[in-house]
Motif scaffolding. Structure first.
Motif, PDB file in Angstrom:
ATOM      1  N   PHE A   1     -22.582 -60.204  -2.358  1.00 17.43           N
ATOM      2  CA  PHE A   1     -22.239 -59.745  -1.011  1.00 17.43           C
ATOM      3  C   PHE A   1     -21.833 -58.265  -1.066  1.00 17.43           C
ATOM      4  O   PHE A   1     -21.161 -57.839  -1.985  1.00 17.43           O
ATOM      5  N   TYR A   2     -22.259 -57.514  -0.048  1.00 19.13           N
ATOM      6  CA  TYR A   2     -21.986 -56.068  -0.021  1.00 19.13           C
ATOM      7  C   TYR A   2     -21.280 -55.678   1.284  1.00 19.13           C
ATOM      8  O   TYR A   2     -21.397 -56.377   2.301  1.00 19.13           O
ATOM      9  N   ASP A   3     -20.585 -54.534   1.246  1.00 21.38           N
ATOM     10  CA  ASP A   3     -20.061 -53.969   2.499  1.00 21.38           C
ATOM     11  C   ASP A   3     -21.198 -53.308   3.263  1.00 21.38           C
ATOM     12  O   ASP A   3     -21.231 -53.337   4.481  1.00 21.38           O
ATOM     13  N   LEU A   4     -22.117 -52.673   2.518  1.00 16.55           N
ATOM     14  CA  LEU A   4     -23.183 -51.889   3.155  1.00 16.55           C
ATOM     15  C   LEU A   4     -24.504 -52.100   2.419  1.00 16.55           C
ATOM     16  O   LEU A   4     -24.582 -51.876   1.199  1.00 16.55           O
ATOM     17  N   ILE A   5     -25.514 -52.517   3.181  1.00 19.86           N
ATOM     18  CA  ILE A   5     -26.874 -52.631   2.626  1.00 19.86           C
ATOM     19  C   ILE A   5     -27.700 -51.531   3.300  1.00 19.86           C
ATOM     20  O   ILE A   5     -27.826 -51.513   4.530  1.00 19.86           O
ATOM     21  N   ILE A   6     -28.230 -50.623   2.510  1.00 16.25           N
ATOM     22  CA  ILE A   6     -29.023 -49.527   3.069  1.00 16.25           C
ATOM     23  C   ILE A   6     -30.492 -49.850   2.831  1.00 16.25           C
ATOM     24  O   ILE A   6     -30.889 -50.137   1.692  1.00 16.25           O
ATOM     25  N   VAL A   7     -31.297 -49.769   3.869  1.00 18.77           N
ATOM     26  CA  VAL A   7     -32.731 -50.034   3.695  1.00 18.77           C
ATOM     27  C   VAL A   7     -33.466 -48.706   3.831  1.00 18.77           C
ATOM     28  O   VAL A   7     -33.483 -48.096   4.901  1.00 18.77           O
ATOM     29  N   GLY A   8     -34.060 -48.241   2.730  1.00 14.64           N
ATOM     30  CA  GLY A   8     -34.776 -46.959   2.725  1.00 14.64           C
ATOM     31  C   GLY A   8     -34.036 -45.936   1.885  1.00 14.64           C
ATOM     32  O   GLY A   8     -32.841 -45.716   2.069  1.00 14.64           O
ATOM     33  N   GLY A   9     -34.760 -45.336   0.928  1.00 12.39           N
ATOM     34  CA  GLY A   9     -34.129 -44.390  -0.005  1.00 12.39           C
ATOM     35  C   GLY A   9     -34.600 -42.971   0.202  1.00 12.39           C
ATOM     36  O   GLY A   9     -34.769 -42.214  -0.746  1.00 12.39           O
ATOM     37  N   GLY A  10     -34.824 -42.572   1.471  1.00 12.27           N
ATOM     38  CA  GLY A  10     -35.088 -41.158   1.761  1.00 12.27           C
ATOM     39  C   GLY A  10     -33.764 -40.412   1.849  1.00 12.27           C
ATOM     40  O   GLY A  10     -32.713 -40.952   1.482  1.00 12.27           O
TER      41      GLY A  10
ATOM     42  N   GLN B   1     -18.977 -43.153   8.306  1.00  9.00           N
ATOM     43  CA  GLN B   1     -17.728 -43.087   9.066  1.00  9.00           C
ATOM     44  C   GLN B   1     -17.682 -44.222  10.103  1.00  9.00           C
ATOM     45  O   GLN B   1     -16.686 -44.926  10.247  1.00  9.00           O
ATOM     46  N   PHE B   2     -18.816 -44.426  10.814  1.00  7.71           N
ATOM     47  CA  PHE B   2     -18.838 -45.479  11.833  1.00  7.71           C
ATOM     48  C   PHE B   2     -18.779 -46.864  11.180  1.00  7.71           C
ATOM     49  O   PHE B   2     -18.217 -47.801  11.740  1.00  7.71           O
ATOM     50  N   ILE B   3     -19.351 -46.967  10.008  1.00  9.73           N
ATOM     51  CA  ILE B   3     -19.310 -48.252   9.291  1.00  9.73           C
ATOM     52  C   ILE B   3     -17.860 -48.595   8.912  1.00  9.73           C
ATOM     53  O   ILE B   3     -17.416 -49.728   9.058  1.00  9.73           O
ATOM     54  N   HIS B   4     -17.106 -47.568   8.481  1.00  9.81           N
ATOM     55  CA  HIS B   4     -15.673 -47.804   8.195  1.00  9.81           C
ATOM     56  C   HIS B   4     -14.976 -48.318   9.450  1.00  9.81           C
ATOM     57  O   HIS B   4     -14.189 -49.255   9.393  1.00  9.81           O
ATOM     58  N   GLU B   5     -15.275 -47.688  10.585  1.00  6.14           N
ATOM     59  CA  GLU B   5     -14.601 -48.094  11.834  1.00  6.14           C
ATOM     60  C   GLU B   5     -14.992 -49.527  12.189  1.00  6.14           C
ATOM     61  O   GLU B   5     -14.164 -50.319  12.623  1.00  6.14           O
ATOM     62  N   TYR B   6     -16.267 -49.842  12.008  1.00  8.70           N
ATOM     63  CA  TYR B   6     -16.744 -51.211  12.306  1.00  8.70           C
ATOM     64  C   TYR B   6     -16.008 -52.211  11.407  1.00  8.70           C
ATOM     65  O   TYR B   6     -15.528 -53.247  11.872  1.00  8.70           O
ATOM     66  N   LEU B   7     -15.893 -51.876  10.107  1.00  8.68           N
ATOM     67  CA  LEU B   7     -15.258 -52.806   9.176  1.00  8.68           C
ATOM     68  C   LEU B   7     -13.770 -52.967   9.499  1.00  8.68           C
ATOM     69  O   LEU B   7     -13.209 -54.056   9.366  1.00  8.68           O
ATOM     70  N   ALA B   8     -13.146 -51.881   9.956  1.00 11.74           N
ATOM     71  CA  ALA B   8     -11.721 -51.955  10.296  1.00 11.74           C
ATOM     72  C   ALA B   8     -11.508 -52.869  11.500  1.00 11.74           C
ATOM     73  O   ALA B   8     -10.509 -53.573  11.596  1.00 11.74           O
TER      74      ALA B   8
END
Ligand SMILES: Cc1cc2nc3c(=O)[nH]c(=O)nc-3n(C[C@H](O)[C@H](O)[C@H](O)COP(=O)(O)OP(=O)(O)OC[C@H]3O[C@@H](n4cnc5c(N)ncnc54)[C@H](O)[C@@H]3O)c2cc1C
Length: 562
Positions: A240-249, A553-560
């Protein structure tokens, strides 16, 4: 894929590359040499010279003996020959060696001018104490770039295939873009290729064949199988991850760097190679902080290493095929089998070039017709005529790059001029290169060839024309890679992903939460978007990097909130 038995391969002798330090003041010279030996002595031979003339002799001697030189570090103020003059001479003998200038504070202006004129890689100011802060990091960076280039000349893999087979092209592209040093052997031209196949008992209709250093031979591997055998990370380490990024550009890599460095359990999934479109750019001239430009491959390698250093997991040659919400979890499906689950997902899948629509084109794709610039194919165009279709910067850069190999580069533009679509600096560069010809209001009407592209029919203001060509490179606008995002992520009419205020008011998707969507959040809470794939994105490296970083930054806010 079949794995054919081991075959023995001879090992090349190992030579330690040289670092040359040059200064006319003996105590300074001794001090630099001592510092460099302490830090780099295990991997490099640290040589010294007390004048420009002595250094030039050393360089000629190294060249004569065929010994590798990684770096020259020269003092600027020396009698007889300045540091800049020496570094210019060094470039003629060792074009790939890194060159750095050691200057006093008062010489900084001259150093910056020299960087621009003589394309010197860096200048360092005296005194360099403490070296751990003021000398080593810069030199480590330069030597990292040098090594990444140099390693490509010592092949780890031999690849036997047909030049115009899409499967062989795909394997070459995979190796080149993931910086695996390889030797290409064309079965139609190289005697050695046929010998190797005979020895391994592989028939020429089961290509490509991959010969690894440990003696293993792979017959017709899929990209995922080849990546697995080469030790690329293709499977996730965590459940399980906090963040899954799709695409490595650039967008995905920036998010990986920021996410991992700020403590998020981060995984990035990339279906080809890190760098995305930027990784295919021969020179990115407008990225802040790189006055001499930098190659897309270098940017990709540096960003990849940076993300890894902060602890992000990077899975390559893995494609994401689906996305769904299971309660608070966001889950992506992998083409190679399996799923990844996490709190959030970042869609950073960028864009792909639109396909050219004319008779014969689709049949010859990968057989002389390529979308985007293909480094491996560009090298094969030596002394031939090639055609580039498109009027934007990517087409212009490709034309400049191809002109170094090809005899003639024809740029076909549908509009009446390049001015509306291409940056001024590129238009000027193209005008200055004799072998590039731009034809406006001209299009490809048809392509033909037996097993690879041989001829193009063109139609333009002066009538129709048939042309013998070696390759066609197409850059005609982009479509987003978003087939996989599912119904809960709203897209515009062309498939680009809506986010922020537009996600909040999307007609097709009612936003159900009390809060508004975060700036880069899509209609599915917890799923964010960054880079070229976003509706109304800017389509630049810097903006993709900016959005990838901001999204964290927005992901941190979402997780909070969650
Ligand atoms: C030849 C060329 C030259 C350019 N030169 C410049 C320049 O000089 N300056 C500039 O500012 N911009 C330049 N650009 C534009 C710039 O490269 C892009 O704007 C930038 O790369 C966008 O970054 P991105 O991360 O959004 O997407 P991309 O770079 O497109 O990266 C997206 C990545 O996602 C991967 N992917 C897609 N679908 C999936 C999936 N389903 N699963 C897993 N991975 C997937 C792709 O393989 C790709 O690696 C150039 C583009 C090209 C093609």
């Amino acid at each position: 894929m079949a794995i054919v038995g081991p075959m023995s391969t001879p090992e090349a002798p190992v030579r330690r590359p040289a670092l040359l330090v040059v200064d006319d003041e003996p105590p300074v010279l001794r001090a630099v040499q001592r510092d460099l030996r302490t830090r780099f002595g295990a991997d490099y031979r640290v040589l010294r010279a007390g004048s420009g003339a002595e250094a030039a002799d050393t360089l000629r001697e190294l060249r004569k003996r065929g010994e590798p030189l990684a770096l020259v570090l020269a003092d600027q103020r020396m009698p007889g020959m300045t540091g800049v003059e020496l570094l210019e001479a060094a470039r003629d003998l060792f074009p790939k060696a890194k060159r750095a200038l050691l200057t006093a504070y008062a010489d900084t202006g001259a150093a910056i001018a020299a960087i621009n004129r003589a394309q010197i890689d860096y200048y360092l100011q005296k005194p360099w104490d403490p070296p751990e802060e003021r000398l080593f990091p810069t030199l480590e960076d330069l030597l990292g770039d040098w090594q990444a280039d140099a390693s490509l000349t010592d092949p780890e893999v031999r690849l036997v295939g047909h030049r115009f087979s899409p499967a062989s092209h795909e394997a070459r592209d995979l190796l080149a873009r993931n910086r695996v040093p390889y030797e290409w052997l064309d079965v139609d031209r190289d005697q050695e290729a046929r010998q190797l196949l005979d020895l391994a008992g592989i028939s020429s209709d089961r290509l490509p064949a991959v010969f690894l250093r440990d003696g293993t031979v792979l017959e017709s591997p899929t990209p995922l199988e080849l990546a697995g055998r080469l030790g690329f990370p293709t499977h996730a380490e965590l459940d399980f991850y906090d963040l899954i990024i799709v695409g490595g550009g650039p967008a995905g890599l920036a998010a990986a760097v920021y996410g991992a460095s700020e403590g998020l359990r981060t995984v990035l999934v990339e279906r080809e190679a890190p760098g995305g479109q930027a990784g295919q750019s021969s020179r990115i001239e407008n990225y802040l902080g790189f006055p001499n430009g930098l190659s897309g491959a270098d940017l990709a390698r540096r960003a990849h290493d940076q993300a890894r250093r902060f602890g992000a997991e990077l899975l390559t040659v893995q494609e994401v095929t689906g996305l769904e919400a299971r309660g608070p979890q966001r889950v992506v499906t992998l083409a190679g089998g399996g799923e990844l689950a996490g709190h959030t997902v970042l869609v950073a899948t960028g864009v792909a070039y639109r396909r050219l629509d004319a008779p014969g084109i689709s049949e010859l794709e990968g057989r002389g017709i390529y979308y985007g610039a293909s480094v491996v194919e560009a090298e094969a165009c030596h002394d031939q005529t090639v055609v580039v279709v498109g009027g934007a910067n990517s087409a212009g850069q490709a034309a400049v790059y191809l002109s170094r190999q090809a005899k003639r580069v024809l740029v076909l533009v549908r509009g009446t001029s390049l001015e509306a679509s291409m940056s001024h600096y590129l238009i000027e560069q193209i005008a200055a290169i004799e072998s590039i010809e731009v034809r406006t209001r001209t299009q490809v009407a048809a392509a033909s060839g037996s097993d690879h592209l041989e001829r193009l029919a063109l139609t333009g203001p002066d009538g129709d024309e048939e042309l013998d060509v070696a390759a066609l490179f197409v850059f005609i606008g982009a479509l987003p890679y978003t087939d996989w995002v599912g119904d809960r992520v709203a897209r515009d009419g062309r498939g680009f992903v809506l986010s922020g205020p537009e996600a909040g008011v999307a007609q097709s998707h009612r936003w159900a939460l009390d809060r508004d969507p975060f700036l880069l959040e899509t209609t599915l809470p917890g799923v964010f978007v960054a880079g070229d794939v976003r509706h109304r994105s800017i389509k630049r490296v810097a903006s993709a990097v900016g959005e990838g970083s901001m999204s964290v930054q927005f992901i941190h806010e979402y997780l909070a909130d969650a």
